[in-house]
Design a protein around this motif. Structure first.
Motif, PDB file in Angstrom:
ATOM      1  N   THR A 185      57.276  62.519  33.234  1.00 50.67           N
ATOM      2  CA  THR A 185      58.379  62.864  34.137  1.00 50.67           C
ATOM      3  C   THR A 185      59.708  62.626  33.442  1.00 50.67           C
ATOM      4  O   THR A 185      59.812  61.811  32.515  1.00 50.67           O
ATOM      5  CB  THR A 185      58.296  62.018  35.421  1.00 50.67           C
ATOM      6  OG1 THR A 185      58.274  60.629  35.056  1.00 50.67           O
ATOM      7  CG2 THR A 185      57.052  62.352  36.219  1.00 50.67           C
ATOM      8  N   HIS A 186      60.720  63.323  33.902  1.00 53.39           N
ATOM      9  CA  HIS A 186      62.045  63.217  33.294  1.00 53.39           C
ATOM     10  C   HIS A 186      63.084  62.940  34.371  1.00 53.39           C
ATOM     11  O   HIS A 186      62.860  63.175  35.571  1.00 53.39           O
ATOM     12  CB  HIS A 186      62.391  64.514  32.549  1.00 53.39           C
ATOM     13  CG  HIS A 186      61.412  64.858  31.453  1.00 53.39           C
ATOM     14  ND1 HIS A 186      61.407  64.212  30.241  1.00 53.39           N
ATOM     15  CD2 HIS A 186      60.408  65.781  31.407  1.00 53.39           C
ATOM     16  CE1 HIS A 186      60.446  64.703  29.483  1.00 53.39           C
ATOM     17  NE2 HIS A 186      59.831  65.665  30.167  1.00 53.39           N
ATOM     18  N   GLY A 187      64.220  62.445  33.916  1.00 53.75           N
ATOM     19  CA  GLY A 187      65.354  62.254  34.809  1.00 53.75           C
ATOM     20  C   GLY A 187      65.128  61.153  35.821  1.00 53.75           C
ATOM     21  O   GLY A 187      64.670  60.042  35.495  1.00 53.75           O
ATOM     22  N   SER A 194      59.481  53.995  36.279  1.00 55.44           N
ATOM     23  CA  SER A 194      59.620  52.780  35.462  1.00 55.44           C
ATOM     24  C   SER A 194      59.921  51.566  36.328  1.00 55.44           C
ATOM     25  O   SER A 194      59.407  50.471  36.082  1.00 55.44           O
ATOM     26  CB  SER A 194      60.721  52.968  34.413  1.00 55.44           C
ATOM     27  OG  SER A 194      61.981  53.186  35.039  1.00 55.44           O
ATOM     28  N   VAL A 195      60.741  51.768  37.368  1.00 54.96           N
ATOM     29  CA  VAL A 195      61.034  50.666  38.294  1.00 54.96           C
ATOM     30  C   VAL A 195      59.775  50.245  39.042  1.00 54.96           C
ATOM     31  O   VAL A 195      59.484  49.048  39.197  1.00 54.96           O
ATOM     32  CB  VAL A 195      62.147  51.078  39.288  1.00 54.96           C
ATOM     33  CG1 VAL A 195      62.286  50.037  40.396  1.00 54.96           C
ATOM     34  CG2 VAL A 195      63.472  51.264  38.558  1.00 54.96           C
ATOM     35  N   ILE A 196      59.003  51.228  39.503  1.00 53.91           N
ATOM     36  CA  ILE A 196      57.760  50.926  40.228  1.00 53.91           C
ATOM     37  C   ILE A 196      56.784  50.188  39.323  1.00 53.91           C
ATOM     38  O   ILE A 196      56.113  49.237  39.761  1.00 53.91           O
ATOM     39  CB  ILE A 196      57.144  52.234  40.784  1.00 53.91           C
ATOM     40  CG1 ILE A 196      58.038  52.815  41.879  1.00 53.91           C
ATOM     41  CG2 ILE A 196      55.740  51.979  41.320  1.00 53.91           C
ATOM     42  CD1 ILE A 196      57.584  54.178  42.377  1.00 53.91           C
TER      43      ILE A 196
END
Length: 952
Positions: A185-187, A194-196
């Motif tokens: 995934t992008h953006g 990444s936070v998850i």
């Protein structure tokens, strides 16, 4: 018996002994000329083979185990000693003995042992079967010197060429050398992911297979002609233990034993007692100080432990160790448990809403208000007296906790939840299929079952006896008609038995209520309804648990007499029968309370009686919903606690204890045996055999029914299901890792017939909840009163509106209360819950028009609710794609890359051919250019020049 070239026998003078592998002969020292080699290897033979995980040479891995029982004779022991007189190790003397049927010849003058024809027949079948396994390319090794007396083990190893051959036959997808980047995934989505990942890192298992992958190897069905495409850098780990055992099991199933007109695979031999067990080995020990790291130990630490209940399951490692079918079960159970979290939260909110608004509920306040002085008609004939409605205050207040407007919203929510859960699982299933390389997998027809082959053989023998032509026989519906008839009659009888037991509990409730009503104490009379309900539910629970076990055995027997052809057919038919019987058994008492109790009571002066003496029981003034809640909660919780958890923990522990005591008794007879460390196959033999996933799925499907079917009456059902499943996952994991023999890995791309059952329950739940809301609860009567009969637009007067009046002078003879002055005053008019005309009306006690208005509203609600929720569920199905977009892109990418690999391979071949052709042409031109000069100077050299390319 023909033996494969790679195996050989002893020299001619010792042909009485037949050994499978020449290396085993050298290691064990049967050749007396090399006994010194034996002495050098007999120091610690068990350590070399890692205590049963490898053959005695310590190189060949044990892929499968066959277990058989045998009887030791004294002559046999004498012969053994005579053969191994140079052997100093007791363990090594019997290890790797020859296969049966090729034993040592008895010396002249030695008496023959007693002949057991039944044992000889089994031995001959084992001899032929194992010989056929050798011809199929497998390598065998025998061990009869074990701690378990009278039990022998045959260790099976599949060499590399057999693994490659069978992998090609089975079309197993194996990783190639080609690696490609997985689309990331992008953006914003990448940042969110990444936070998850950082948030969920503490609840991720510490397993390499569980880490997110950025690259993936391209997989392709294995082919021996294209071995150069595959990553064969480490041949020992290219086929993992799961795949190796699957390959060996396929060979065992199709290898036949044809002695005495039998055509048998391993399933038939197990059914006939020729072998007592067949199983792959666990990877090693899971506990201990000096245990080598292995997948089983890792699963025990990161999955099969209650201390990691908060973590995700390492599904990929589960699949790697147990196979796709078991991996899909635990993946489904994990998704189901995750989806219960939002359902539990909403259910708790609905329950808290009921608690917060109980003091503002006008109908319950009116029932609890003693100033209303509403006198109710007796609950039974003669012994029961009149009673005040305010005495049912606690029941009315408790009913509001579950019978409030929020429960309607919760029913709609749960219907959409069920549809979302099914769609979420389909997407998860596709992700797993992609990760596990099952995208192009199609199940092939399985081998016929042993019982089916026996029936076909019996049928063909009957035809042979009648001198008829016998083509390839098969069982027709005529052959199975008696079994079908028995199934039909048996299922009808079992369903009738369930209804009869529920009817018996109803009689108990009525008679107990009448008996308790005779009690002189006011407290006893006030708690009659609670006492009767609680005891009846406990009786129902005990009966359900007992009948569940009985019905499971009956369903298996009914399926066995049908003689299905394959294991898949057997499993599907068994699931259908077991689910039908257990569904009826679990839900019949709940259906009675929800839809039948209080519907056929009659009225005072004209009650309906059972056997002319027992009056049908009525619902409480607050309705039957509270009683339905009690019934559902006790049965659900009791079934989960007793049957699912205590039985699953207690019964295996008890069986393990019994086996331990038997072994302890045997060990006490032989102290030397007790000192030996057990081999891996001996330890696994003492574990419980794997009985299939049907019981595991069944208990979860029944629980899914409790969660969805009557959720309108018990909003806390998802919460209790969630708590149960958190324990259930770890309990099942512990059972699979520590209590059961390792199952044979089975490839599967879905959960099979269980998905259809789940969908059916989800659709049925919409209809049942619609009827529970409209007919069991007071939701519809309240709406009708609020919008049609209320004078001030409030619920004041609702209780009085739902009660009809009865003149006590109209009681039938012998049914009036024995103590009419029990309340301290004479009663002339008593009230009862119904919509009927008053005694002063011209058509007294007839059904009033209010009843028809409420009935019309109820039916209209059922139709609107059902169609609306069904439409919303179908909309959810339609709007959520079955295959995630990224997975469909990756699958397409794999196809493109595979085409590119083959195109490059073809182009490489063409370039090589063109290069060779160019070289040939240049050589030919050189020869032609020099040919005139050569022909004048050196005759004969021209022909040699032209022949050069041919030699090349």
């Amino acid at each position: 018996m023909r033996v494969n070239k790679k195996y050989s026998c002893l020299p001619a003078e010792e042909k009485g002994i037949h050994i499978i592998n020449i290396r085993a002969i050298e290691d064990i020292g049967y050749d007396q000329h090399e006994s010194t080699l034996l002495n050098s290897l007999s120091k610690n033979p068990d350590a070399d083979c890692k205590y049963g995980l490898y053959f005695r040479d310590g190189k060949r891995k044990v892929d499968y185990i066959l277990v058989y029982h045998y009887k030791k004779s004294s002559a046999g022991k004498t012969l053994t000693r005579r053969v191994h007189h140079n052997d100093s190790s007791a363990r090594s003397t019997k290890q790797d003995q020859p296969l049966p049927g090729k034993g040592v010849q008895l010396e002249m003058g030695e008496s023959e042992p007693h002949v057991d024809y039944h044992e000889d027949d089994k031995r001959f079948r084992r001899e032929e079967y194992e010989g056929n396994l050798v011809e199929a390319g497998l390598e065998l090794e025998r061990d009869e010197d074990t701690k378990i007396h009278g039990v022998g083990f045959v260790k099976i190893h599949a060499p590399w060429n057999v693994l490659c051959r069978e992998a090609e036959f089975l079309k197993l997808k194996m990783p190639t050398k080609k690696m490609y980047q997985i689309n990331q995934t992008h953006g914003l989505l990448k940042k969110i992911n990444s936070v998850i990942q950082k948030i969920t890192e503490p609840i991720q298992p510490k397993v390499a297979e569980h880490k997110p992958q950025t690259v993936k190897r391209l997989s392709y069905p294995f082919s021996r002609e294209k071995q150069h495409l595959f990553d064969l850098s480490d041949r020992d780990s290219f086929f993992d233990s799961k795949t190796r055992s699957t390959i060996v099991y396929e060979i065992l199933k199709r290898t036949t034993c044809t002695k005495a007109k039998y055509s048998m695979g391993i399933t038939s031999l197990l059914a006939n007692g020729v072998y007592s067990a067949a199983y792959p080995l666990h990877d090693g020990d899971y506990e201990g100080e000096n245990v080598e790291p292995n997948d089983r130990k890792l699963l025990c630490e990161e999955w099969a432990s209650y201390g990691v209940f908060y973590k995700y399951q390492p599904i990929d490692l589960v699949r790697k160790y147990f196979g796709e079918k078991i991996g899909l079960y635990f993946a489904w159970l994990g998704v189901y448990t995750q989806m219960l979290i939002p359902a539990s939260i909403v259910g708790i909110i609905v329950f808290l809403y009921g608690c917060a608004t109980v003091d503002e509920n006008i109908p319950s306040m009116e029932m609890c208000d003693q100033r209303n002085n509403i006198t109710m008609c007796p609950l039974c004939d003669r012994t029961c007296s009149y009673w005040k409605m305010s005495s049912a205050c606690a029941t009315a207040r408790a009913s509001h906790l579950f019978d409030n407007p929020a429960t309607v919203f919760f029913s709609v929510f749960m219907a959409l939840w069920a549809a979302t859960f099914m769609e979420h699982w389909k997407r998860k299933q596709m992700r797993l299929n992609y990760r596990w390389d099952l995208t192009g997998f199609e199940e092939e027809e399985d081998h016929p079952r042993a019982e089916y082959e026996a029936k076909v053989l019996e049928k063909s023998l009957r035809k042979e006896h009648k001198h008829k032509e016998t083509d390839k026989e098969k069982l027709t519906w005529k052959d199975r008609f008696p079994a079908y008839l028995t199934n039909f009659v048996g299922i009808i009888f079992m369903v009738g038995l369930t209804f009869a037991i529920v009817f018996g509990v109803i009689i108990y409730r009525i008679s107990t209520a009448a008996a308790l009503a005779i009690s002189s104490t006011p407290s006893g009379r006030s708690s009659v309804r609670v006492t009767v309900t609680a005891t009846a539910v406990i009786i129902n629970l005990v009966v359900i648990i007992i009948l569940d076990e009985v019905y499971g055995c009956i369903a298996r027997w009914l399926t066995q007499i049908e003689v299905p052809k394959t294991d898949k057919n057997f499993e599907e038919r068994l699931i259908f029968k077991a689910f039908l019987l257990k569904f009826v058994n679990a839900y019949t008492p709940i259906f009675y309370v929800a839809f039948f109790k209080g519907r056929f009571v009659g009225r005072p002066g004209d009650y309906v009686y059972i056997f002319h003496s027992f009056r049908m029981e009525e619902c409480a003034p607050g309705g039957c919903l509270m009683e339905l809640c009690i019934q559902l909660s006790i049965i659900m919780l009791g079934k989960q606690l007793i049957q699912n958890n205590l039985f699953e923990i207690g019964i295996p522990k008890m069986k393990k204890f019994i086996r331990y005591m038997k072994l302890k008794r045997r060990r006490s007879l032989d102290h030397e045996e007790h000192l030996k460390k057990k081999q891996r196959y001996e330890v696994d033999y003492n574990l419980e055999p794997f009985a299939g996933l049907t019981p595991e799925y069944m208990e979860m499907i029944i629980q899914f029914g409790f969660v969805t079917l009557f959720v309108a009456s018990f909003p806390l059902a998802p919460l209790f299901a969630l708590l149960n499943n958190i324990i259930e996952i770890r309990l099942d994991a512990k059972k699979f890792v520590t209590e059961l023999r390792r199952p044979v890995a089975v490839r599967a791309k879905d959960i099979g017939i269980w998905y259809n059952i789940l969908r059916g329950i989800g659709k049925l739940a919409v209809i049942i909840n619609a009827f529970v809301i409209s007919f069991t609860s007071d939701f519809i009567p309240r709406l009708v009163y609020l919008y049609m009969y209320s004078e001030n637009g409030t619920m004041h007067g609702f209780v009085n509106h739902t009660l009809s009046s009865f003149n006590v002078s109209d009681f039938q003879a012998g049914t009036a209360p024995n103590d009419p002055m029990d309340l301290g005053y004479e009663v002339q008019i008593c009230r009862y819950k119904d919509y009927r005309e008053p005694p002063w009306s011209e058509n007294k006690y007839d059904i009033s028009k209010d009843f028809w208005a409420v009935l019309a509203a109820r039916l209209a609600f059922v139709i609107v609710f059902q169609n609306l929720v069904m439409f919303m569920s179908d909309f959810v199905d339609w709007i959520i794609p079955d295959i995630p977009k990224d997975i469909s892109q990756q699958i397409h990418k794999e196809k493109v890359l595979m085409v590119e690999v083959f195109m490059r391979e073809e182009q490489g071949k063409l370039q090589m051919l063109e290069t060779w052709k160019d070289k040939d042409k240049k050589k030919g031109e050189n020869c032609n250019n020099h040919s005139p000069r050569l022909s004048r100077s050196h005759s004969g050299s021209l022909s040699s020049c032209h022949s050069y390319p041919l030699d090349v």
